[in-house]
Motif scaffolding. Structure first.
Motif, short mmCIF file in Angstrom:
data_model
loop_
_atom_site.label_atom_id
_atom_site.label_comp_id
_atom_site.label_asym_id
_atom_site.label_seq_id
_atom_site.Cartn_x
_atom_site.Cartn_y
_atom_site.Cartn_z
N SER A 1 -1.18 8.99 2.45
CA SER A 1 -2.84 8.38 1.82
C SER A 1 -3.15 7.55 2.96
O SER A 1 -4.38 6.98 2.80
CB SER A 1 -2.08 8.35 0.42
OG SER A 1 -1.91 9.62 -0.57
N ASN A 2 -2.06 6.80 3.38
CA ASN A 2 -2.50 5.46 4.06
C ASN A 2 -2.55 5.27 5.21
O ASN A 2 -2.97 5.23 6.54
CB ASN A 2 -0.80 4.78 3.96
CG ASN A 2 -1.26 3.59 2.31
OD1 ASN A 2 -1.70 2.77 2.41
ND2 ASN A 2 -0.32 4.19 1.79
N GLY A 3 -3.02 7.37 6.12
CA GLY A 3 -2.95 7.17 6.99
C GLY A 3 -4.37 6.49 7.91
O GLY A 3 -4.40 6.39 8.33
N LEU B 1 5.79 11.24 2.16
CA LEU B 1 5.41 11.78 2.88
C LEU B 1 3.54 12.00 2.17
O LEU B 1 3.10 11.96 3.50
CB LEU B 1 5.39 13.70 3.22
CG LEU B 1 6.60 13.87 3.83
CD1 LEU B 1 7.15 15.22 4.01
CD2 LEU B 1 6.89 13.33 5.52
N TYR B 2 3.56 11.62 1.01
CA TYR B 2 2.26 12.10 0.50
C TYR B 2 1.49 10.41 0.81
O TYR B 2 0.82 10.44 0.76
CB TYR B 2 2.46 12.57 -0.59
CG TYR B 2 1.32 12.00 -1.97
CD1 TYR B 2 -0.20 13.05 -1.83
CD2 TYR B 2 1.03 11.00 -2.46
CE1 TYR B 2 -1.14 12.60 -2.60
CE2 TYR B 2 -0.44 10.37 -3.04
CZ TYR B 2 -1.42 11.75 -3.64
OH TYR B 2 -2.73 11.13 -3.53
N LEU C 1 -4.84 0.07 12.78
CA LEU C 1 -4.64 0.39 14.19
C LEU C 1 -6.43 0.86 16.01
O LEU C 1 -6.05 0.46 17.01
CB LEU C 1 -4.20 1.85 14.73
CG LEU C 1 -3.36 2.31 16.23
CD1 LEU C 1 -2.43 0.37 16.34
CD2 LEU C 1 -2.38 3.32 15.59
N GLY C 2 -7.00 1.29 15.57
CA GLY C 2 -7.57 1.40 16.27
C GLY C 2 -8.65 0.68 16.38
O GLY C 2 -9.24 -0.06 17.25
N PRO D 1 0.72 -1.49 -0.02
CA PRO D 1 -0.19 0.14 -0.03
C PRO D 1 0.72 1.25 -0.04
O PRO D 1 0.35 2.62 -0.80
CB PRO D 1 -0.76 -0.28 1.68
CG PRO D 1 -0.82 -1.74 1.31
CD PRO D 1 0.65 -2.25 0.94
N LEU D 2 2.04 1.14 0.22
CA LEU D 2 2.86 2.50 0.73
C LEU D 2 3.65 2.47 -0.15
O LEU D 2 3.46 3.60 -0.88
CB LEU D 2 4.09 1.98 1.63
CG LEU D 2 3.41 2.33 3.54
CD1 LEU D 2 4.56 2.08 4.73
CD2 LEU D 2 2.71 3.85 4.00
#
Length: 722
Positions: free
Chosen positions: A125-127, A120-121, A134-135, A102-103
């Motif tokens: 985008s995957n954040g 960084l993009y 993660l939640g 994905p990254l």
């Protein structure tokens, strides 16, 4: 005790063969020389590791068998070697699927020139996706800590269970659709005339998508041309970037002045040029080129298959088959020189359809066996059809799995994975991605590799659950993965109960529920072109329109192909096609050769926006939208007044419709002399009188109004007689 040296040599040779096949597959879809190594290596591992898992499952079954004779196990490995192999394969696949691919896909799709900005993009985008994962992990960790205590084994089991549950849900849905679609497609392709009709019915949709892709690319290249013309302001800070985009676009002055999309795109360029805008423009430009390359290949494939199928059908009269000059998309059998035209005719007309029907019947039985095994594995796993073909003496504790059983097990897993992967391209949610020969987009390649790696492990473990419980629980795969999945309440019983829902996609595909959903709600869950309305003559186009489009494309090929040398895109690796089709600029001219009907000018509407602010539509889409208004239209009246209202135009269409209707045969007189029509009007409708005179307006209802006769038939000169 027997040694496993021979089995190790066989496994090493099998892995080398798998690696070679994966490299050939990558070479088919990606240019290996120009693709960076940091992209090739992860994609190679994401394809090679799932293939090795397909080999490890049969080896694990044989290695865990309690047979007294070690030689009867087939290919086997020691328990420690199996555990290390599973750890390497699973965790590398897990990291590639959920993090690296994905990254890497977003990194290649960012559009920035600086590697730091691209990283960084990709993280941004995957954040959102990673935060959701993660939640869920944090919520599950809290639950596991309360119920099981905080320990490393419980945390690892939670991670495996979450990944397995999501992968199994997606795999069961896609596999259920593929279990019906794969054998049905082979049955239908065995009928050559039906295959040709489906290709012709599919052609208008592909042609429309191609025209949309070309138009979108022209709009973006128009913005690049507008940026190139700016010599002051913020554009000077990014002049090198703009020059690079302009060189890849290869715009000419004639094309800028001729294309309306390029001319009108200057209004979309902002006053202040920023790095984010240029990155977004670069990203959209790369995606548009990929879309154009994808639909060019798809259109060429449709035209090629339709042309070959029609050639095969035409050869039935002469019993001689010759395809002429072959193209890169043609089968390798077309280029075989030792086949005579007579032998090639029998091969394509009789042998290949029979082979397709044979394999379709075999795949149908396989689909029934897999569906039955999913349903019966919880109440009576010993009745599973898959288990009976793999395990020798499954009720015996000292069961045996020979080399033949291992081959059958690998074939079952391959068929399950093939059914699931064949359904990915038919889901419209992922329609912006596609595999293109030799120039697949980097982000699409990462995405498809991730889906293959994500679906293989759940399907492989789901295959193990087809076997009796005491057999699959003795495998190393279960001790490594299944035991940790069943450790949590999320995975307990999930792999037994959830696969029963495979009946939903199977029944939906079997009874065409997707088409009914599309008719009711206006959208489809699965794009199944085989169920398209072949007799449609309006809307998105029917098989007749597709036949005309294919014929015009082939006529353009015979006349010399694309005027501009074909769609050539060096940034994607596109080159001139051996079987070129018409250029986008030549399509309207080529299609104008067909009979057309009069269409009222679109500028007649007084509320229409100015032409420079309206987005012009591709010619093919306009023609398909106007067909619904033109079906009843007759010859033009010659009235060129543009101020006609709706009622006048509608009245003319109705008038033209009735005026152009031919008299039915049963109302026409026969060819014999002095004959009369087959159907005679009654006297009250003004038919023939008993004296043999021809009926006129003075007869029937005309007598009540004193109708005017011909030749002295009416005595009242049209006056009403009371």
């Amino acid at each position: 005790m027997a040694s496993s040296v021979g089995s190790c040599i066989f496994i090493i040779q099998a892995l080398v063969l798998v690696s070679i096949l994966v490299l050939l597959l990558l070479r088919h879809f990606l240019p290996l020389r120009t693709t960076p190594s940091y992209l090739i290596v992860p994609i190679f591992l994401a394809l090679a590791l799932p293939a090795s898992i397909i080999l490890l499952v049969p080896v694990d079954l044989a290695s865990s068998a309690r047979a007294e004779d070690e030689a009867s196990k087939g290919i086997w490995l020691p328990e420690r070697a199996m555990l290390v192999s599973w750890r390497i394969s699973y965790w590398l696949t897990f990291v590639l699927t959920w993090f690296i691919l994905p990254l890497l896909g977003e990194y290649m799709d960012s559009g920035f020139r600086d590697p730091k900005q691209r990283i960084l993009y990709s993280l941004r985008s995957n954040g959102r996706y990673q935060l959701i994962v993660l939640g869920c992990a944090i919520a599950g960790l809290i639950y596991i800590s309360i119920s099981k205590g905080f320990n490393f084994t419980a945390i690892k089991g939670l991670i495996m269970a979450l990944a397995y549950v999501w992968g199994l849900v997606l795999a069961i849905y896609l596999m259920g659709h593929g279990l019906v679609a794969v054998p049905r497609r082979m049955f239908r392709n065995a009928d050559l005339s039906g295959k040709l009709r489906r290709l012709q019915a599919h052609a208008p949709r592909v042609n429309e998508k191609l025209e949309d892709a070309i138009f979108n690319l022209e709009e973006l290249e128009g913005q690049v041309a507008a940026l190139k013309q700016r010599k002051s302001g913020t554009a000077r800070d990014y002049q090198d970037w703009i020059d690079e985009l302009y060189e890849t676009a290869r715009l000419t002055e004639s094309r800028i002045t001729a294309s309306p999309a390029v001319r009108d795109a200057a209004t979309e360029v902002p006053a202040v040029i920023t790095e984010r805008y240029l990155a977004d423009l670069t990203r959209r430009l790369n995606r548009a080129r990929h879309q154009r390359a994808r639909y060019i290949e798809e259109w060429d494939r449709v035209v090629q298959e339709a042309s070959e199928t029609e050639t095969i059908l035409d050869s039935k009269a002469s019993k001689r088959l010759s395809f002429g000059r072959s193209s890169p998309q043609s089968s390798w059998l077309h280029r075989v020189s030792f086949l005579s035209p007579y032998l090639r005719y029998h091969l394509y007309v009789h042998i290949f359809p029979a082979v397709r029907i044979l394999f379709a019947a075999l795949f149908t039985l396989s689909s029934l066996a897999i569906t039955w095994s999913e349903l019966i594995k919880f109440p009576a796993p010993q009745l599973s059809a898959v288990s009976l073909t793999v395990i020798h003496h499954p009720n015996n504790r000292d069961y045996q799995i020979g080399f033949g059983g291992q081959i059958i097990a690998a074939a079952w897993i391959c068929y399950m994975c093939a059914c699931a992967l064949s359904s990915i391209n038919e889901v419209p949610v992922w329609n912006q991605r596609g595999l293109v020969r030799r120039h697949t987009y980097a982000e699409s390649a990462c995405w498809y590799a991730g889906q293959i790696a994500k679906l293989t492990i759940p399907l492989s473990y789901n295959f193990l659950t087809f076997l009796p419980k005491h057999i699959h629980e003795s495998t190393t795969f279960y001790n490594f993965l299944g035991r940790l999945i069943n450790l949590t309440p999320l995975g307990t019983g999930f792999d037994y109960l959830f696969p029963i829902f495979i009946l939903l996609p199977v029944c939906a595909t079997l009874f065409n529920l997707y088409g009914r959903i599309k008719n009711v709600f206006g959208f489809g869950i699965i794009d199944d072109d085989d169920d398209a309305n072949e007799n449609s003559t309006s809307g998105s186009g029917g098989w007749r329109e597709g036949r005309d489009l294919i014929a015009r494309d082939l006529a353009g090929h015979n006349a010399g192909g694309r005027a501009g040398g074909g769609f050539r895109d060096t940034s994607l690796g596109l080159t001139d096609s051996t079987r070129p089709s018409l250029d986008h600029q030549q399509r309207p001219a080529a299609r104008s050769a067909a009979p057309t009907m009069r269409v009222p000018p679109t500028e007649r509407s007084p509320t229409r926006q100015p032409a420079q602010h309206a987005r012009p539509q591709p010619e093919g889409r306009l023609r398909r939208q106007e067909r619904g208004l033109q079906l009843d239209a007759g010859p033009d009246d010659g009235d060129g007044d543009d101020n006609e209202n709706f009622f006048t135009l509608f009245g003319k269409r109705v008038k033209n419709t009735f005026e152009t209707i031919d008299t039915p045969r049963w109302m026409q007189p026969s060819s014999a002399p002095n004959s009369s029509p087959l159907f005679k009007k009654p006297r009250w409708m003004g038919g023939d009188d008993p004296n043999g005179g021809s009926g006129s307006s003075g007869g029937g209802f005309g007598r009540l109004f004193g109708g005017v006769g011909t030749g002295g038939g009416g005595r009242d000169d049209g006056r009403l007689r009371l």
